[in-house]
Scaffold this active site. Structure first.
Site: not given
Length: 288
Positions: A243-244
Site C-alpha cells: 500500500d503506497i
C-alpha cells in the site's frame, strides 16, 4: 419507528469516523448533528438505519434508530459489527504507547476500524479502486451504485450479486469503468451466484482460508484480499506492505529519504503485532 441507546467503553472518536466518511458521496451523514445513515440488509430485507453519536470520546454512546421493528436485533448486531463497538480501543491504545507509533496514536486517540457497510460492495470496491486516485474511485463507485443499485429513504444500497451477475461489460463501460475491471466485477458476482462463494461465511474463516478462496477469482490479488479482510471483515492484524499510503506514512514517520523496502517494513512492524490493522489505519490517518 424504533430507537435504541448503545453505550460502550471509550475511547471511541465517532467524529473522526464521520470525517473519514465525509468525502464519499454515497455516505449520508451530518457532521454537525453527528449522524450517519447506514444501509443494512438482513436476509432479503433492506433497512436505512440512522446512527447518532450522543456521548464523548471517553464516554461514548449512540442512538440507533430505524423505521421498521422487523429484524431490529439483527440490525443492531450488524451496526455494532460495522462500527466495531465490541473492540477495546483502550487495549489497542495501550499497546501502541510502547511503540514508535505512540505520537500518532496519541494524536488520533479512539479512531476505530470501521467496516464497509456491505461485504459484496466491499469486494467490488477493491476492484474499482485499483490503481486510481481516491477521488476518482469514489466517483466510479457512486456511478455504479446509483446506476445499478437501489435507494431507500435517501440511502443507497449496492446492487445485489444477482443483479451484477446479469450485467455486461458494455453496460459498465459508459461509467468509465475499464473493460478489465468490468469483467472482474461481473466475475465476482457470478462466483457468488453460480459457484457458491459465501461472503458471510468468510466471517468465520481464518485469514488464510479467505486468501485461498478469493485469490482463485480472476482479478482478485493480494492487495484486494488484504483490503477485504481489513474493511470487509475487520481483521485486526493486517498490514498491506504494497500500500503506497502506508509506505509514504512510514517514510514520513522515520524521515527516510525514499520509500521503505518491504524488508524494512517487516522490521518496523514487528512491535506492532497483534494490531497491525490499527497500525495501518493510524499511519493512513497521519498523512490524510
Amino acid at each position: 419507528m424504533w430507537q435504541e441507546t448503545i453505550r460502550i467503553d471509550g475511547p471511541y472518536n465517532f467524529d473522526s469516523v464521520l470525517e473519514r466518511h465525509a468525502p464519499d458521496p454515497l455516505k449520508v451523514l451530518d457532521l454537525a448533528k453527528r449522524t450517519i445513515r447506514v444501509p443494512v440488509v438482513i436476509h432479503d430485507s433492506s433497512h436505512a438505519v440512522q446512527v447518532t453519536a450522543a456521548g464523548t470520546i471517553h464516554e461514548p454512546s449512540f442512538i440507533v434508530s430505524g423505521n421498521s421493528d422487523a429484524d431490529k436485533e439483527a440490525i443492531i448486531h450488524r451496526i455494532a459489527e460495522i462500527f466495531q463497538w465490541n473492540v477495546s480501543l483502550a487495549n489497542v491504545h495501550d499497546h501502541f504507547e510502547k511503540t514508535d507509533l505512540k505520537e500518532i496514536f496519541d494524536s488520533f486517540v479512539g479512531t476505530p476500524l470501521v467496516l464497509d457497510f456491505d461485504l459484496f460492495g466491499s469486494l467490488l470496491k477493491c476492484i474499482i479502486h485499483q490503481q486510481i486516485n481516491m477521488k476518482f474511485a469514489y466517483t466510479l463507485t457512486e456511478r455504479f451504485v446509483k446506476t445499478f443499485g437501489y435507494e431507500i429513504d435517501g440511502v443507497w444500497f449496492f446492487p445485489q450479486p444477482e443483479t451484477t451477475a446479469r450485467l455486461t461489460v458494455e453496460e459498465l463501460r459508459p461509467l468509465q469503468i475499464s473493460g478489465r475491471k468490468a469483467e472482474y466485477m461481473i466475475g465476482i458476482a457470478k462466483e457468488i451466484v453460480e459457484n457458491g462463494l459465501d461472503l458471510d461465511a468468510s466471517k468465520n474463516q481464518s485469514d488464510e482460508e479467505v486468501f485461498e478462496r478469493l485469490m482463485k477469482i480472476r482479478g482478485v490479488g493480494r492487495w484486494s484480499v488484504e483490503n477485504f479482510l481489513l474493511f470487509g471483515l475487520g481483521r485486526p492484524n493486517l498490514f498491506p506492505l504494497a500500500d503506497i499510503g502506508i509506505q509514504n506514512a512510514i517514510k514520513k514517520l522515520y524521515q527516510l529519504e525514499k520509500k521503505p523496502t518491504y524488508e524494512e517494513m517487516e522490521q518496523y512492524k514487528q512491535g506492532w503485532e497483534p494490531y497491525l490493522s490499527y497500525a495501518s489505519l493510524y499511519l493512513w490517518r497521519s498523512i490524510e
